[in-house]
Design an enzyme around this catalytic site. Structure first.
Site, short mmCIF file in Angstrom:
data_model
loop_
_atom_site.label_atom_id
_atom_site.label_comp_id
_atom_site.label_asym_id
_atom_site.label_seq_id
_atom_site.Cartn_x
_atom_site.Cartn_y
_atom_site.Cartn_z
N SER A 29 21.75 15.74 37.21
CA SER A 29 22.14 15.97 38.59
C SER A 29 20.93 16.39 39.42
O SER A 29 20.02 17.04 38.91
CB SER A 29 23.19 17.09 38.65
OG SER A 29 23.41 17.52 39.98
N TYR A 54 26.67 25.26 37.59
CA TYR A 54 26.69 23.82 37.35
C TYR A 54 25.26 23.29 37.18
O TYR A 54 24.97 22.55 36.23
CB TYR A 54 27.37 23.11 38.52
CG TYR A 54 27.27 21.61 38.45
CD1 TYR A 54 28.07 20.88 37.57
CD2 TYR A 54 26.38 20.92 39.26
CE1 TYR A 54 27.97 19.50 37.50
CE2 TYR A 54 26.27 19.54 39.19
CZ TYR A 54 27.06 18.84 38.31
OH TYR A 54 26.96 17.47 38.24
#
Length: 241
Positions: A29, A54
């Site tokens: 990501s 995250y």
């Protein structure tokens, strides 16, 4: 995030090891860049300042993959996705939330009072990039000196991270305006402060992607959102007008 990105990814790595997989391509990501201020984000930049759990879990994925690449000669490529949008998008992401609210005449939440920028990547561009990268497994270099500038290739393992983004940083309010244009409806904006764990701007340096595949995403935000809104209307039966 712990169950999926740590425990789940560990299972994937173990399965690859036992099945002698030739190349593991997995989703990392752009959030791993965290608090970095230098733009655009380049693959050789430090990713030591995640701003959310995250992001920390995605950096952990890259580190776990590196360990397996080194120990078991498992070629791995982590894809640092930049704000993917398009048909079949996640219902909890901003493009879907914005489009649904605009179509229903409800306010949309605009964080940091709209003073944000994102590198928005159309899903078809993302798929094309993934397909090309499958055929480019990293190879452990003979020496650190053999690694080209701008490459994230590990000096001790067949491991690499690659940015997949559109290569431009678009103001959030411009993105919303493009949805309004595609839908033919003006949004009611609820301006809010920045959310904890969010970042003010993202921007992908896609030099390595182009070098490895000869390709980089090319769909403009207005074109991508026209396709997205058309899909939204067809799938949900919501005319957005």
């Amino acid at each position: 995030y712990v169950e999926s990105n740590l425990v789940g990814f560990m299972n994937i790595l173990e399965a690859c090891r036992h099945r002698e997989v030739g190349h593991l391509v997995y989703a990392s990501s752009s959030s791993v860049y965290g608090g970095n201020r230098k733009l655009p984000f380049a693959v050789e930049d430090s990713v030591d300042h995640p701003l959310s759990l995250y992001a920390a879990s995605k950096k952990a994925n890259e580190l776990m993959a590196h360990t397996y690449s080194h120990l078991y000669r498992l070629p791995t490529t982590g894809l640092r996705f930049f704000t993917v949008y398009g048909p079949w998008g996640r219902p909890d992401m901003a493009p879907m939330l914005f489009t649904r609210a605009i179509s229903e005449g409800r306010p949309i939440k605009v964080f940091n009072h709209g003073d944000m920028k994102r590198d928005f990547t159309f899903v078809l561009d993302l798929v094309r990039a993934i397909r090309l990268l499958i055929d480019v497994p990293p190879v452990r270099p003979d020496s650190a000196e053999a690694i080209q500038p701008g490459d994230s290739l590990s000096p001790v393992a067949p491991w690499r991270a690659v940015n997949i983004g559109n290569g431009e940083s678009v103001p959030l309010l411009d993105f919303i305006a493009a949805i309004e244009d595609a839908a033919g409806v003006s949004a009611v904006k609820q301006m809010l402060p920045m959310q904890p764990g969010d970042v003010p701007a993202t921007w992908a340096d896609t030099t390595l992607l182009r070098r490895l595949t000869g390709y980089a995403p090319r769909t403009s935000v207005p074109d991508g959102l026209r396709a997205y809104v058309a899909w939204f209307r067809d799938y949900y039966g919501a005319p957005a007008e």
